[in-house]
Design an enzyme around this catalytic site. Structure first.
Site: not given
Lengths: 369, 630
Positions: B325-328
């Site tokens: 997800g957005s931790t990428f």
């Protein structure tokens, strides 16, 4: 007066009791019995007392037979043989099974092993048979004798009791041999038996072959049948020249030797007394056999001669087969070490043999007289 | 008829007696030669064999090494107990014997079940426990009746015990009875002799990875035995040497707080010391009680563990793979800076969607974030920024950069069986799919890769590892659990050298931009609520991984079945200027990252940096939903 006679009778009793006994046979058998007691004290001390009772019974039987004249024995030959044969048939039909073999006959009050009887009954009958043939025995007589021999042997072999079958066969064969079966035929039989061996081999089942292979090469099956023979050869070999000492044999004391009070008692003896002990034992047996053969040579009648010769060689068969199997040069069949192994039946049979020898010796002059 | 001549006949008889006598002597001579062969020539050989028979080497199994946390707290130890053991090969009727035993000693149906399972797996001639942990009274009772049960014996054995129960079970692993496959491993190491008598072998976790360190050296006792194998007396003894102790980098208290922070939710947390790669906490929940496996697990417990829909036997930290997800996004941004596809201050305009070849990729915030620079793209988690960036970078640049951060490959942690995850690339697609039309990479597929969706699938430890690399300025350490091994013989501590495995060529100013933006996340962005009032400066990034594809419909947590709810993610490091801890949190079906995962990270960081203990498991922050516009 009465009193005096009684006293004399009592005084003379030991003398009269031992009179029929042959001193040299008695001495050799006595030494062997002492050795038996010694080994038993190491192999199985808890059985010592009951073996002493066996010895006492066997000696009484021997003493009784020692004064029965050979003629009387001759009269007994046929009935004893027939009774033995009938009992063997009865065993085959109604016998008790023990350890996978049908050997025992339950007579209600006791269990009997009729095959044991045949060890004496067969040579007795064959000696009687040749005595009856006044003339030079012809080939057909040997044929009849062979038949009389093979019949009980076959019944015993299919119980199965290979050890006893071998002993009975040998005992009967000795009579035929001493009766004069020609060398030509003897050699012919030996050659044809060797020639037939490969043929028989091809007819055997795989499991039978593997059993035979194990008999000759125990390492093939070290945890099964081979275990006994491997352990007994280890015991003998580790005994060395002087042995490990009485009750100090590790193979025996730690119970690696199976049946160490019966069929494998020689391994215990050999481990603890070494090559020297073995030599003593061999010499004693050789002396016993030598004395027996001397008695046969001097016996009065054909019957006595044949019987004495065969009975003597029974001792040889026992000793050779037992020591041979325990030391790994003969296949394992259930044959005890004569006069040493634990067990009353074999002991009584052997002392019947000694009693017969003593009787033949004691009555050697009867004809001349 | 030929009449016989008595004299001739006697002569012949006597000659035959002579032959017989000669034969007897010949045979006896043969026997005597055999005896000479055995007792003189072969004597030494048979002497040795008799000694081999008599003397048995009885192995003395060494104490297994302990597992301790970094402060010396014992996590795995041994205790001695009596077991009632049966040697099945010595018993003709097992059921009858067990029934007989049950009459004097308490044997439950589950003991019988476990015994049957052991019996199926056992090698021959082994004695197997029917009951373990006998009381003194039971021991006395059995001894009084022992004669009735040949082939049954009481043995004193050492048992493995995990005092924390289910605590840290996925990390510690467990030991179980040696199987044929374990034997192969022992043989491969040529350690059969050292494993004589050993009945247990590490099956999972540290117990498995460090099996040969923990095992120790088997001692031997020379005993005189009889043919039945019973010991008669002891002749000599070589003492065993206990296995080496493992001291972990893990802080057990931190681990406990992290596990408890999950409450009854499923998920994983991996916390790493960036400067060494030492793992501070490795949580995978739900976990299981490894003590159940030590004496052989009974079928009922085994079934429950394996068939539970919560899959407690899966080590989610190492074997769960999830889209990041957005931790990428911080890693995407770092990649863009490194290969020069973006400058930090470069602005893009976000109308709330991104149109690629007629296909519209939506941003979570209706109407868009307006003008967005790199800082804002991370703090507010702007999707459009990364849709565009992904397209500009291209899939091969993305996968090459993410590969350097260790995503999509095993981190090399000292636990076996770690999953690789999926780092999507053109090559990956070619290898992964069989049909030619599926093997081609479509440019449109790159777009969602940019926001951590699509084919992306990484393990929590990979995310923590990547975060640690970022926190450590691009210097890569292998994540590891064991700090040092204490050699029992010398008492020396063998340090697991924290050597950098590689250093990424990253510019410090680029790293600074990303770390600064992540600090912004916790200060004024999606992590701000979770980190409100923190007495330290931390960097973070929330993430939400789609489990269920919403074809254009608005996602509403309450409207979807729990198993289909999104996974919540959070990565973090702290303190911001010189990070001592980097972590990744994943809460399965937790919803938004800010809502479920960030509060867990807060509790862990609070304890690690301040020693502050939480009063209760981290509560999901429902209010965070509105602000988390991912």
């Amino acid at each position: 007066m009465n009193r005096g006679i009684n006293l004399a009778m009592i005084r003379d009793l030991p003398q009269r009791l031992i009179a029929p006994l042959d001193p040299s046979l008695m001495l050799i058998a006595g030494l062997l019995l002492l050795m038996s007691i010694g080994v038993m004290g190491s192999a199985s001390p808890e059985r010592l007392n009951s073996q002493l009772i066996n010895v006492a019974v066997a000696l009484v039987v021997m003493r009784a037979l020692a004064q029965v004249p050979p003629q009387r024995l001759m009269h007994l030959a046929v009935p004893v043989y027939l009774i033995g044969l009938l009992l063997l048939i009865a065993v085959a039909l109604f016998g008790d099974v023990s350890k996978g073999a049908r050997r025992w006959l339950n007579l209600g009050f006791m269990r009997a092993q009729p095959s044991e009887l045949m060890k004496i009954a067969v040579p007795l009958l064959l000696a009687w048979f040749f005595q009856k043939r006044e003339a030079m025995p012809r080939l057909s007589d040997y044929g009849v004798a062979a038949l009389l021999l093979v019949l009980p042997v076959a019944l015993i072999a299919r119980q199965p009791d290979l050890g006893t079958a071998v002993l009975v066969l040998a005992a009967g064969f000795y009579v035929i041999f001493f009766a004069g079966l020609s060398w030509k035929i003897l050699i012919g039989m030996a050659v044809s038996a060797l020639a037939a061996a490969p043929l028989v081999w091809t007819l055997l089942h795989d499991y039978q072959r593997s059993r035979i292979i194990t008999l000759f090469d125990p390492e093939q099956d070290p945890l099964g049948k081979g275990f006994h023979i491997i352990q007994s050869t280890i015991a003998i070999g580790s005994g060395g020249i002087l042995g490990k000492g009485w009750r100090a044999g590790t193979q025996a004391q730690l119970e690696f030797i199976p049946e160490r009070h019966t069929d494998f008692i020689f391994a215990v003896f050999s481990e603890e007394f070494g090559l020297i002990g073995n030599l003593v034992l061999l010499v004693l047996y050789a002396l016993l056999i030598g004395r027996g053969l001397m008695i046969a040579a001097n016996a009065a009648t054909l019957f006595s001669r044949l019987l004495a010769g065969a009975v003597t060689l029974i001792f040889f068969t026992y000793a050779f087969v037992n020591m041979g199997m325990v030391s790994g040069i003969l296949p394992v069949v259930g044959v005890p070490l004569p006069l040493i192994s634990y067990g009353g039946t074999a002991l009584v049979t052997l002392f019947i043999g000694i009693g017969i020898l003593m009787s033949i010796h004691g009555h050697r002059m009867l004809v001349q007289k | 008829m030929e009449f016989k001549n008595p004299q001739e006949e006697l002569e012949r008889f006597r000659s035959r007696l002579g032959v017989a006598g000669g034969f007897v002597l010949f045979c006896f001579a043969l026997l005597f030669m055999r005896f000479v062969w055995l007792q003189i020539i072969q004597h030494d050989y048979y002497q040795t064999r008799a000694e081999d028979n008599r003397i048995s080497l009885v192995p003395i199994v060494p104490n297994r090494g302990l597992i301790l946390d970094r402060n010396g707290l014992v996590l795995a130890r041994n205790y001695s107990a009596y077991t009632l053991e049966i040697t099945p090969s010595k018993i003709p009727d097992l059921e009858k014997s067990i029934d007989g035993l049950a009459a004097i000693i308490d044997i439950q149906p589950k003991d019988r079940k476990r015994f049957r399972k052991l019996l199926e797996e056992s090698r021959n001639f082994e004695s197997l426990p029917i009951r373990t942990r006998l009381t003194d009274e039971e021991v006395a009772k059995f001894i009084a009746h022992r004669y009735r049960f040949p082939g049954v014996d009481i043995k004193a054995r050492l048992f493995r015990q995990y005092p924390g129960g289910a605590f840290a079970s996925h990390m510690l692993g467990y030991i179980g009875r040696v199987t044929d496959r374990d034997l192969e491993k022992i043989e491969a190491k040529d350690l059969e002799a050292n494993y004589r008598g050993t009945e247990h072998f590490g099956k999972t976790g540290l117990e498995q990875h460090y099996e040969f360190d923990l095992h120790g050296n088997t001692g031997f006792e020379q005993v005189e035995v009889d043919a039945g194998g019973r010991a008669v007396r002891t002749l000599a003894r070589t003492a065993p040497l206990a296995g080496n102790n493992l001291t972990l980098t893990v802080d057990a208290e931190l681990q406990r707080i992290a596990e408890q922070a999950f409450g009854d939710r499923k998920g994983a947390l991996v916390a790493i010391e960036p400067a060494t790669g030492g793992i501070l906490a490795l949580v995978a929940v739900p976990n299981y009680d490894p003590n159940l496996f030590v004496d052989g697990i009974d079928t009922q417990n085994w079934k429950e563990l394996n068939e539970s829909p919560d899959k407690p036997m899966v080590n989610r930290a190492l074997n769960g793979t999830y889209p990041p997800g957005s931790t990428f996004k911080p890693f995407m941004a770092l990649g863009a800076l490194t290969i020069g596809k973006r400058r930090p201050e470069q602005l893009i305009s976000d109308p709330g969607f991104y149109n690629f070849g007629g296909h519209v990729f939506r941003d979570d915030k209706k109407g868009g974030h307006g003008m967005v620079d790199m800082y804002k793209s991370i703090v507010q988690s702007c999707d459009t920024y990364y849709y565009m960036l992904a397209n500009d970078m291209g899939i091969d640049n993305i996968s090459a950069f993410m590969g350097q951060l260790g995503l999509g490959s095993r981190t090399g942690i000292d636990i076996d069986g770690e999953s690789e995850g999926v780092l999507p690339s053109q090559e990956w697609k070619r290898k992964h799919f069989r049909k030619p039309e599926q093997q081609k990479w479509f440019a449109g597929e790159t777009i969602s890769i940019g926001i951590g969706q699509g084919y992306n699938a990484y393990t929590p430890i990979q995310l923590a590892h990547a975060t640690a690399i970022l926190a450590n300025n691009g210097v890569v350490f292998r994540p590891h659990l064991v700090k040092f091994i204490t050699d029992t013989r010398s008492g020396k501590q063998i340090l697991i050298e924290p050597k950098p495995t590689r250093t990424l060529t990253l510019k410090p100013e680029h790293i600074e931009v990303i770390r600064n933006a992540m600090v912004g996340v916790n200060k004024e962005g999606t992590g701000a609520r979770a980190f409100a009032g923190a007495e330290y400066v931390s960097g973070g990034k929330t993430g939400t991984a789609q489990v269920y594809s919403l074809k254009g419909a608005e996602y509403k947590a309450g409207g979807v079945k729990k198993e289909l709810r999104d996974h919540a993610l959070f990565i973090a490091f702290a303190p911001a200027d010189n990070p001592r801890i980097a972590l990744a949190v994943l809460v399965e079906n937790g919803g938004f990252g800010a809502q479920a995962a960030a509060p867990i990270a807060r509790q862990v960081l609070d304890y690690y940096l301040l020693g502050k203990r939480p009063k209760a498991p981290a509560q999901p922050d429902e209010a965070a939903v509105e602000e988390d516009d991912e």
